[in-house]
Every structure is written in structure tokens, then in C-alpha cells.
Design a protein around this motif. Structure first.
Motif, PDB file in Angstrom:
ATOM      1  N   PHE A 291       0.842  -1.194   0.000  1.00  0.00           N
ATOM      2  CA  PHE A 291       0.000   0.000   0.000  1.00  0.00           C
ATOM      3  C   PHE A 291       0.879   1.246   0.000  1.00  0.00           C
ATOM      4  N   PHE A 292       0.474   2.263  -0.734  1.00  0.00           N
ATOM      5  CA  PHE A 292       1.080   3.579  -0.582  1.00  0.00           C
ATOM      6  C   PHE A 292       0.601   4.170   0.748  1.00  0.00           C
ATOM      7  N   PRO A 293       1.376   5.071   1.349  1.00  0.00           N
ATOM      8  CA  PRO A 293       0.912   5.712   2.578  1.00  0.00           C
ATOM      9  C   PRO A 293      -0.476   6.328   2.412  1.00  0.00           C
ATOM     10  N   THR A 294      -0.694   6.964   1.272  1.00  0.00           N
ATOM     11  CA  THR A 294      -2.022   7.445   0.877  1.00  0.00           C
ATOM     12  C   THR A 294      -2.137   7.225  -0.628  1.00  0.00           C
ATOM     13  N   PRO A 295      -3.364   7.043  -1.152  1.00  0.00           N
ATOM     14  CA  PRO A 295      -3.510   6.836  -2.599  1.00  0.00           C
ATOM     15  C   PRO A 295      -2.898   7.984  -3.400  1.00  0.00           C
ATOM     16  N   ILE A 296      -2.352   7.659  -4.555  1.00  0.00           N
ATOM     17  CA  ILE A 296      -1.747   8.684  -5.416  1.00  0.00           C
ATOM     18  C   ILE A 296      -2.509   8.765  -6.734  1.00  0.00           C
ATOM     19  N   ILE A 297      -2.512   9.961  -7.322  1.00  0.00           N
ATOM     20  CA  ILE A 297      -3.151  10.173  -8.618  1.00  0.00           C
ATOM     21  C   ILE A 297      -2.058  10.310  -9.673  1.00  0.00           C
ATOM     22  N   THR A 298      -2.111   9.450 -10.697  1.00  0.00           N
ATOM     23  CA  THR A 298      -1.115   9.470 -11.772  1.00  0.00           C
ATOM     24  C   THR A 298      -1.862   9.601 -13.095  1.00  0.00           C
ATOM     25  N   PRO A 299      -2.219  10.809 -13.501  1.00  0.00           N
ATOM     26  CA  PRO A 299      -3.068  11.004 -14.678  1.00  0.00           C
ATOM     27  C   PRO A 299      -2.391  10.611 -15.981  1.00  0.00           C
ATOM     28  N   THR A 300      -3.223  10.364 -16.988  1.00  0.00           N
ATOM     29  CA  THR A 300      -2.715  10.125 -18.336  1.00  0.00           C
ATOM     30  C   THR A 300      -3.508  10.976 -19.319  1.00  0.00           C
ATOM     31  N   THR A 301      -2.903  11.226 -20.465  1.00  0.00           N
ATOM     32  CA  THR A 301      -3.651  11.842 -21.554  1.00  0.00           C
ATOM     33  C   THR A 301      -4.590  10.796 -22.131  1.00  0.00           C
ATOM     34  N   LYS A 302      -5.628  11.237 -22.823  1.00  0.00           N
ATOM     35  CA  LYS A 302      -6.577  10.313 -23.424  1.00  0.00           C
ATOM     36  C   LYS A 302      -6.267  10.173 -24.905  1.00  0.00           C
ATOM     37  N   ALA A 303      -5.856   8.974 -25.311  1.00  0.00           N
ATOM     38  CA  ALA A 303      -5.518   8.718 -26.709  1.00  0.00           C
ATOM     39  C   ALA A 303      -6.623   7.907 -27.368  1.00  0.00           C
ATOM     40  N   HIS A 304      -7.159   8.419 -28.500  1.00  0.00           N
ATOM     41  CA  HIS A 304      -8.165   7.654 -29.245  1.00  0.00           C
ATOM     42  C   HIS A 304      -7.513   6.458 -29.924  1.00  0.00           C
ATOM     43  N   GLU A 305      -6.236   6.610 -30.266  1.00  0.00           N
ATOM     44  CA  GLU A 305      -5.499   5.506 -30.870  1.00  0.00           C
ATOM     45  C   GLU A 305      -4.143   5.420 -30.193  1.00  0.00           C
ATOM     46  N   GLY A 306      -3.621   4.194 -30.083  1.00  0.00           N
ATOM     47  CA  GLY A 306      -2.307   4.031 -29.466  1.00  0.00           C
ATOM     48  C   GLY A 306      -2.384   4.120 -27.957  1.00  0.00           C
ATOM     49  N   HIS A 307      -1.253   4.441 -27.347  1.00  0.00           N
ATOM     50  CA  HIS A 307      -1.133   4.408 -25.893  1.00  0.00           C
ATOM     51  C   HIS A 307      -1.470   5.752 -25.253  1.00  0.00           C
ATOM     52  N   ASP A 308      -2.150   5.693 -24.093  1.00  0.00           N
ATOM     53  CA  ASP A 308      -2.276   6.882 -23.256  1.00  0.00           C
ATOM     54  C   ASP A 308      -0.883   7.204 -22.714  1.00  0.00           C
ATOM     55  N   GLU A 309      -0.625   8.469 -22.480  1.00  0.00           N
ATOM     56  CA  GLU A 309       0.699   8.882 -22.012  1.00  0.00           C
ATOM     57  C   GLU A 309       0.616   9.460 -20.604  1.00  0.00           C
TER      58      GLU A 309
END
Length: 310
Positions: free
Chosen positions: A131-149
Motif C-alpha cells: 500500500f502507498f501511505p495514501t492513494p496517489i493520482i497518476t493522470p494520463t492523456t486520453k488517446a483515441h489511438e495508441g497508448h495513453d501517455e
């Protein structure tokens, strides 16, 4: 159902995603048809998985209803097992990924020696799945094709993808939804490990959109045995579609150029279908009821519901 082929009155747009077929009606409503397509490594696999669309749509409907006191959501009606009708929102161009444990992508980053993910500092001395000490937010870009970054909070605000004020709201909602998700999971003897949320807005109101807490968007561990497995350095028993990725990797496919998707036998397809049904029952605590509707009847029911909503 591999794909839908509807033509609705007052339809203004159509979008086919990896799993969902989305119809826009009068630029006000969206009809989301959750197909039985399955994707892994950003590739849609060649055969549909029976009842997978129903599982995902119904888990999402249950979870959105269970969190509507935290944030309003886009859903207006669920007229069919694998169909949801809801508000057309202006979507935020980021996905809010939240992690409670050092697992998956976060673990691979940590194992490589890095101690930062999406601008979030990772503490020293952790083992895989801790477990992390507290939850973390690790956002990504939204890709219609290919990988989110991966992207950091600072980059999102600096590039104007989301204003600082609205991003702070998204963070607050994300952590509140994740906390509720963990509470719901705990009642089923599960740990909600990580998940993602998508948001949109109509006017100044922020809505939760798409799906939440489904086996395609989330990872669950079984709570029973978690501590013992961690102490012994053993893998955790998890509930997600990771088993599909593992099967693909075992058969030499990771979505890389030049690789071919292995043949999916009838037995494998059936086993994946049964696994999704098991996921539904474990996550929701409800008995899954297989439902089948003809395309003609489905279209009639959706049109009737749209007329009522409009």
C-alpha cells in the motif's frame, strides 16, 4: 455482439471505440453500446467474448448508482443489458488514474529505480503490491489511438489541458470516488488496488462519465491472504482482465510491431466469458443473469427510451 449497426432518429454522430460504439443524439444525449469486443495491449482481439458487454455495462451502472451522492454522473437510463443512455458531456482530455498499491505500471517504474511517477514522489522501501501511505493520482492523456501517455498535474495545468481550479475539483472527486470504491470492494472481501475515472461537464457541472470500478478499468486483490502473501513475497490473487494479457504474453504477443495475435480457441473464448461472469458476481455480490436481445428489439427499445428522454 461484435459490433452494433444502429441508425437512430436525430442521430448526429457515431464513434467506434475499442470496446464501445457511441451514438450522439441531437448533441444532447449519447447511446453507449458496450460490445463484446475485448482489447489488450491497445489491440482489439479478433473474437468477441459472450456477455462481456453486459458484465461491463451492468457493473458500471451499479457502481455509478452507488457513487451518485459524491458526484453526478452522465447516466439517464440503462434500457438494455449492454446499453446506457446518458448526457453528452464536454470531456476533460485526461484520465484520472488513482493507485492505492504499488502494482502494475507503478511497480515497473519503481523497479527500474525511478522514484517519481507523473510528478508524484514515490517513497523508498516499498515492495511490489505494498500500500502507498495514501492513494496517489497518476493522470494520463486520453488517446483515441495508441497508448495513453503519463502526464503530471503541473504539465496538465501549464499546458492548459485543464484549469488549476477545475483540476483541483477533479482530484477531490477522484479520491472520494476511490475511497467509496474501496469501501464497496471491502464488503465483497476485495481490495480496490487501482482504477481510472473520466470526467466531463455540461455548463459548470462536472459529471462522472464512461465506466467506473469495472474489471476492465480497475484491478482488485482478494483481501483474504493479502497480508500473508506480502509477508512471504508471494504474488497476490487478483481480479481483473490481467489473465487475458498473461495468456497473450505466454503465446508471444504484447502488441509490438510484427507480432500476431494468437488464435483464440472456442475453449479459450468460453473460459474468458465465464471469468467475466465470475468477476461480475465477485465485485457486485449479485447473481449474473445472462440476457439476450435481438438487434431489432434492441433498436426499438432504445428509440422508445430516446423519445421519452428527449
Amino acid at each position: 455482439m461484435l459490433e452494433s449497426n444502429f441508425h437512430f432518429p436525430k442521430q448526429t454522430a457515431f464513434y467506434k471505440g475499442k470496446v464501445r460504439d457511441v451514438y450522439t443524439i441531437e448533441d444532447k444525449l449519447m447511446v453507449m453500446v458496450v460490445s463484446d469486443r475485448i482489447s489488450a495491449f491497445d489491440v482489439v482481439l479478433p473474437r468477441p467474448i459472450p456477455y462481456k458487454g453486459q458484465v461491463l455495462n451492468q457493473v458500471a451502472a451499479i457502481m455509478l448508482d452507488a457513487t451518485k451522492d459524491i458526484a453526478p454522473n452522465w447516466v439517464k437510463s440503462v434500457p438494455l443489458p449492454n446499453v446506457t443512455i446518458g448526457l453528452k458531456c464536454e470531456t476533460y482530455p485526461v484520465e484520472m488514474v488513482v493507485r492505492g498499491n504499488l502494482t502494475g505500471h507503478a511497480w515497473r517504474t519503481y523497479k527500474s529505480g525511478l522514484r517519481e511517477l507523473c510528478g508524484v514522489a514515490l517513497p523508498e522501501g516499498l515492495k511490489e503490491n505494498d500500500f502507498f501511505p495514501t492513494p496517489i493520482i497518476t493522470p494520463t492523456t486520453k488517446a483515441h489511438e495508441g497508448h495513453d501517455e503519463d502526464i503530471s498535474r503541473e504539465q496538465i495545468i501549464a499546458t492548459g489541458l485543464v484549469s488549476e481550479k477545475e483540476y483541483a475539483q477533479l482530484e477531490k472527486l477522484t479520491l472520494a470516488l476511490f475511497n467509496r470504491g474501496k469501501e464497496l470492494a471491502a464488503k465483497q472481501g476485495l481490495i480496490l488496488v487501482d482504477t481510472k475515472y473520466e470526467f466531463g461537464k455540461v455548463g459548470d457541472t462536472i459529471y462522472v462519465i464512461d465506466e467506473i470500478h469495472t474489471p476492465d478499468s480497475s484491478r482488485y486483490f482478494y483481501a483474504d491472504g493479502f497480508e500473508a502473501n506480502q509477508a512471504a513475497g508471494k504474488p497476490q490473487k487478483q481480479l481483473s482482465k490481467e489473465f487475458v494479457r498473461e495468456w497473450l504474453m505466454e503465446n508471444g504477443f504484447q502488441g509490438k510491431e510484427g507480432q500476431t495475435v494468437p488464435e483464440m480457441s472456442d475453449e479459450f473464448v468460453h473460459s474468458v466469458s465465464e471469468r467475466y461472469i465470475e468477476l461480475f458476481e465477485k465485485i457486485t455480490g449479485r447473481k449474473f443473469e445472462k440476457q439476450q436481445v435481438s438487434a431489432l428489439d434492441a433498436e426499438k427499445q432504445i428509440v422508445s427510451q430516446l423519445q421519452e428522454l428527449l
